[in-house]
Design a protein around this motif. Structure first.
Motif, PDB file in Angstrom:
ATOM      1  N   LYS A  41       0.826  -1.212   0.000  1.00  0.00           N
ATOM      2  CA  LYS A  41       0.000   0.000   0.000  1.00  0.00           C
ATOM      3  C   LYS A  41       0.858   1.259   0.000  1.00  0.00           C
ATOM      4  N   SER A  42       1.775   1.349   0.960  1.00  0.00           N
ATOM      5  CA  SER A  42       2.595   2.558   1.059  1.00  0.00           C
ATOM      6  C   SER A  42       3.473   2.720  -0.180  1.00  0.00           C
ATOM      7  N   THR A  43       3.954   1.607  -0.700  1.00  0.00           N
ATOM      8  CA  THR A  43       4.801   1.683  -1.890  1.00  0.00           C
ATOM      9  C   THR A  43       4.016   2.255  -3.070  1.00  0.00           C
ATOM     10  N   TYR A  83       2.265  10.762   4.870  1.00  0.00           N
ATOM     11  CA  TYR A  83       2.925   9.474   4.760  1.00  0.00           C
ATOM     12  C   TYR A  83       2.820   8.729   6.085  1.00  0.00           C
ATOM     13  N   GLN A  84       3.054   7.427   6.001  1.00  0.00           N
ATOM     14  CA  GLN A  84       2.900   6.597   7.197  1.00  0.00           C
ATOM     15  C   GLN A  84       3.937   6.965   8.253  1.00  0.00           C
ATOM     16  N   GLU A  85       5.173   7.199   7.821  1.00  0.00           N
ATOM     17  CA  GLU A  85       6.171   7.619   8.784  1.00  0.00           C
ATOM     18  C   GLU A  85       5.908   9.090   9.100  1.00  0.00           C
ATOM     19  N   MET A 162      -4.019   9.611   2.926  1.00  0.00           N
ATOM     20  CA  MET A 162      -3.720   9.441   4.342  1.00  0.00           C
ATOM     21  C   MET A 162      -3.303   7.999   4.586  1.00  0.00           C
ATOM     22  N   ASP A 163      -2.005   7.804   4.842  1.00  0.00           N
ATOM     23  CA  ASP A 163      -1.490   6.461   5.077  1.00  0.00           C
ATOM     24  C   ASP A 163      -1.515   6.195   6.580  1.00  0.00           C
ATOM     25  N   GLU A 164      -2.469   5.424   7.024  1.00  0.00           N
ATOM     26  CA  GLU A 164      -2.677   5.108   8.443  1.00  0.00           C
ATOM     27  C   GLU A 164      -2.704   6.361   9.321  1.00  0.00           C
ATOM     28  N   SER A 397       7.881  -2.700   5.594  1.00  0.00           N
ATOM     29  CA  SER A 397       6.650  -1.929   5.657  1.00  0.00           C
ATOM     30  C   SER A 397       6.448  -1.482   7.094  1.00  0.00           C
ATOM     31  N   GLY A 398       5.632  -0.429   7.277  1.00  0.00           N
ATOM     32  CA  GLY A 398       5.442   0.148   8.602  1.00  0.00           C
ATOM     33  C   GLY A 398       5.054  -0.885   9.644  1.00  0.00           C
ATOM     34  N   GLY A 399       4.099  -1.736   9.305  1.00  0.00           N
ATOM     35  CA  GLY A 399       3.619  -2.726  10.255  1.00  0.00           C
ATOM     36  C   GLY A 399       4.703  -3.718  10.635  1.00  0.00           C
TER      37      GLY A 399
HETATM   38 MG   LIG Z   1       2.474   1.071   4.891  1.00  0.00          MG
END
Ligand SMILES: [Mg+2]
Ligand SMILES: Nc1ncnc2c1ncn2[C@@H]1O[C@H](COP(=O)(O)OP(=O)(O)OP(=O)(O)O)[C@@H](O)[C@H]1O
Lengths: 496, 327
Positions: A41-43, A83-85, A162-164, A397-399
């Motif tokens: 997803k983030s990619t 971004y997620q980060e 909106m990433d998470e 990935s973030g998770g």
């Molecule tokens: Mg992600």
């Protein structure tokens, strides 16, 4: 159609992250983008916004073929991204962060007063009144997230990604965010919303795009996609029912391992008493601002306890800094995992075992075999998706990064483990795995203090739950009295 | 608080460091004034300003570079080379000398920016390489000796004459510092430079043009080193290919003394000036001590002192940061 991404492929060092993925968004719709940790997803978002270059595929935005070379270009074209980060400059003020790259100017110079007013105005729509001149780093994760959201919505974009966004927000803040999203929608703005909490997705999204292993596996209006089907698409298999993990028995009165009594510090923690027994998961519930995280920090010695007593294994202790607590066998997995704790350029192996290195040494040298064994065990136990243990953690990935941090503390073999929102940002498949793992460790004798905003998680896993309200412990519910209604009514309790 | 006083409002450990450098500067001036007869003489003040303007200029460029989280080790070599170029150009016109020197600095700065942003080489390594290259080029152009400037075109006015009672180099430095302050505090690009120092990747995600901004910062540092080289040639009447050794250290020390974090993301133009003046004042006082006959310091010892000073400041800065960040 506002956005159309077709046949997008991307490989990192030969490993495919995306394989002919696609995504389409109409104006004024909220599109859910879901998938397991590492699904891509983030990619996909980063390819859209020019952070990464795609290997294959085409992107059309607002009717034109586009190929953004960097985020600045995507922003200029009308795409605002959270971004997620954490994507704020920590030492810059809140006002500057909100306006960075679009500063209000007078005679070519920054109009600081206008910038301050603008920041205050947009934050006010989020019911947030903070000193916008202070550096962003001074605020907690939730506030920073709100600042990032404020930054995105003030860009007058046609598409907001909106990433998470909700992973560090509580229910009240999520409600505010959703109101904002509805306002955006009304003015014709489209939103891509990435998240792991199904309830939220169903509450706010119009359509859903589901990804699995770098591919788009389903697209549908949200209303036509029942939860079970969504999860099945995501995981590629049925999800085992979220069963109760805590044994439904009278908890025998096992010896108390950790107890705090009438603990307090500052105004956030007024009067908290709680106990964690050997081999149990003790839950800590409460609304945002009820002092859960602050209580954890007190126990861990990250903040100084000003009132009350702390007893670890029967002895009264006073921790001046986390190192003291760690030496006593206490570990803390903080809720701010996004920022705290990871060393981006170091490998998964190193990130997982840094806290452990002193114990892993044999004659001064790291015992590689034992290190390998531990790393392999946790990669498997937590289902960490990676190419190899020697991959830099920033490539996960973030998770999956979160899972590595959880593993770091689990591997230190603590006697008390405090976990603050352990399943935040973790996909629904891995979530029950993590709860099961905590349960198993508890059965082996570990004492877990689990802070969670998700009631079903507490209901499933905890042996007892202490409820905080306004910095005060207002209830301690044993397993047999643990129901959603009981928890909710205790949480809503107002201290006179 | 009035906007006038805002720069002095203590909001962070950086502000504290900045305030203490200003206090220390006044302390030293007071000490010198009480201890030495000719300390507050116009001769000492004017030659102090004339000579140290060069260092103030490179310190400003260094401050910008360090705020981005980088470092520019090439400034000394660049100044040396620029002084040679300026001397070689000075017979044509005084402006030819001035522009030639600056152009030489710009060239090195552009090269630094290119290597760092396009080839993705660490600033430390990149500017170490260009430092050597600049020294080499200077020596080549100068045929291994100092190059006399032309006295006919008025080129020496830049470094040697006064304007309204103050040395021209001091005026130049003052103008450049005002400009630097405007850029950092008042223009968007200044905020972008700070944000980039706060985290390059993040700044990129926020939509800043990171590469372009970084390249501009190294370009500016090169130009200022070039300007310092022009003043050097003009002041001493010759292009000096072997000058400039250790200047980068002086500049780094000034910046750090001024409370700018070596890790980037914070810093102030005014405090950099105060830092440069403070450091220069220390050497001025050491010279006076030399004169009193108490101690006798060779250039080598000055280097040792400079290095020690830098070390002390960096250690203090780290301690201050640690205390500030503790909960
Ligand atoms: Mg992600
Ligand atoms: N810079 C990178 N280098 C190497 N591999 C990467 C990089 N970025 C992502 N990956 C890999 O690409 C895959 C997809 O990652 P991505 O971050 O897109 O997942 P995600 O769907 O956002 O997951 P999460 O829900 O955990 O945030 C993962 O296997 C990840 O390890």
């Amino acid at each position: 159609m506002l956005l159309s991404m077709q046949g997008i492929s991307k490989a990192f060092a030969g490993v495919a992250a995306l394989n002919a993925a696609s995504l389409e968004v109409e104006p004024a719709e909220v599109m859910a983008l879901v998938g397991q940790n590492g699904a891509g997803k983030s990619t996909l978002i980063k390819i859209l916004t020019g952070v990464y270059r795609r290997d294959e595929g085409s992107i059309a935005f607002a009717g034109k073929e586009v190929d953004f070379a960097m985020p600045a270009d995507a922003q200029a074209a009308g795409i605002a991204t959270i971004y997620q980060e954490i994507n704020l400059a920590p030492q810059r003020s809140v006002a500057e962060n909100i306006h960075l790259s679009r500063e209000p100017k007078r005679f070519g110079m920054i109009d600081h007063a206008a910038m301050r007013r603008g920041a205050e105005a947009v934050l006010a729509t989020f019911n947030l009144s903070i000193d916008v001149d202070r550096p962003v780093a001074h605020f907690d994760a939730a506030t920073r997230q709100m600042v990032a959201i404020a930054r995105a919505v003030t860009q007058n974009a046609r598409l907001v990604i909106m990433d998470e966004p909700t992973s560090s927000l509580d229910e009240r803040e999520v409600a505010v965010l959703f109101e904002t999203i509805r306002t955006l929608k009304r003015s014709g703005v489209a939103v891509i919303f990435i998240g792991h909490r199904l309830d939220e997705l169903y509450a706010i999204c119009d359509r859903v795009t589901i990804m699995r292993d770098g591919q788009t596996v389903a697209k549908s209006p949200m209303a036509d996609m029942p939860k079970m089907a969504l999860v099945r698409h995501m995981l590629g298999k049925e999800l085992a029912a979220f069963q109760a993990l805590a044994p439904d028995r009278e908890t025998p009165e096992r010896p108390v391992r950790l107890a705090i009594e009438n603990a307090g510090a500052g105004v956030r923690v007024r009067d908290v008493s709680l106990t964690v027994r050997e081999g149990e998961i003790s839950g800590l519930a409460g609304l945002l601002g009820s002092g859960r995280t602050e209580t954890a920090r007190l126990i861990f010695g990250a903040d100084k306890m000003q009132r009350g007593t702390l007893r670890m294994e029967g002895r009264e202790r006073s921790y001046r800094e986390p190192a003291d607590a760690i030496a006593d066998g206490i570990g803390l997995v903080s809720e701010d995992r996004k920022i705290d704790g990871i060393v981006p350029d170091m490998s998964i192996r190193e990130n997982m075992t840094v806290a452990l290195l002193p114990k892993l040494k044999k004659a001064g040298i790291v015992d590689r075999a034992r290190q390998d064994e531990i790393v392999t065990r946790y990669i498997r136990a937590l289902g960490i998706k990676c190419a190899s243990p020697d991959q830099p953690i920033k490539e996960l990935s973030g998770g999956n990064q979160q899972k590595v941090l959880l593993a770091r503390w689990l591997a230190t073999d603590p006697r008390v483990l405090i976990v603050d929102e352990p399943t935040r940002g973790i996909d629904i498949g891995a979530k029950s795995e993590i709860l099961k793992l905590l349960r198993r460790l508890a059965d082996e004798g570990l004492s877990v203090l689990m802070i969670s905003s998700e009631l079903e998680e507490l209901l499933a896993a905890a042996d007892r739950v202490t409820v905080l309200s306004d910095g005060t412990s207002v209830a301690a519910l044993p397993r047999k009295d643990l129901t959603e209604a009981a928890l909710l009514s205790a949480m809503a309790h107002q201290v006179e | 608080m009035s906007t006038l006083l805002r720069p002095f409002a203590i909001k962070s450990s950086g502000d504290l460091a900045r305030l203490s450098v200003i206090l220390a500067l006044f302390g030293l001036i007071l000490f010198g004034a009480l201890r030495y007869d000719n300390f507050v003489s116009s001769y000492n003040i004017l030659s102090f300003l004339r000579y140290n303007s060069m260092f103030a200029l490179i310190a400003l460029g260094m401050a910008f570079v360090i705020i981005t989280g980088g470092i520019d080790l090439s400034v000394g070599g660049t100044a040396a080379m620029a002084s040679v170029v300026a001397a070689l150009c000075s017979p044509y016109h005084w402006a030819a000398g001035l522009l030639g020197g600056i152009a030489a600095g710009l060239a090195v700065g552009a090269l630094n920016g290119f290597i760092i942003t396009k080839m993705r080489i660490q600033p430390f390594i990149a500017t170490l390489a260009t430092m050597l290259a600049a020294y080499g080029t200077g020596l080549l152009l100068a045929n291994n000796q100092s190059v006399s400037v032309s006295y006919d075109t008025g080129f020496t006015v830049i470094g040697q004459d006064d304007f309204l009672g103050f040395p021209i180099p001091a005026w130049i430095a003052l103008a450049v510092y005002v400009l630097g302050w405007l850029v950092l505090e008042k223009l968007p690009v200044g905020r972008h430079i700070l944000a980039i120092g706060d985290g390059e990747a993040t700044a990129g995600l926020m939509g800043l043009k990171v590469e372009r901004t970084l390249a501009a910062v190294y370009l500016a540092s090169g130009a200022l080193a070039g300007l310092a080289g022009v003043i050097l040639a003009s002041q001493f009447g010759a292009g000096q290919p072997t000058e400039g050794v250790g200047w980068e250290l002086f500049a780094i020390a000034s910046v750090v003394v001024g409370g700018t974090l070596l890790t980037g993301g914070s810093g102030s133009v005014g405090a950099t000036l105060a830092g440069a003046l403070l450091l220069a004042m220390v050497f001025n006082i050491l010279n006076f001590e030399n004169g009193l006959g108490w101690i006798s310091l060779s250039a080598y010892w000055q280097s040792v002192i400079r290095g020690t000073f830098l070390l002390i400041v960096v250690v203090l800065q780290a301690k201050l940061m640690a205390r500030h960040n503790a909960p």
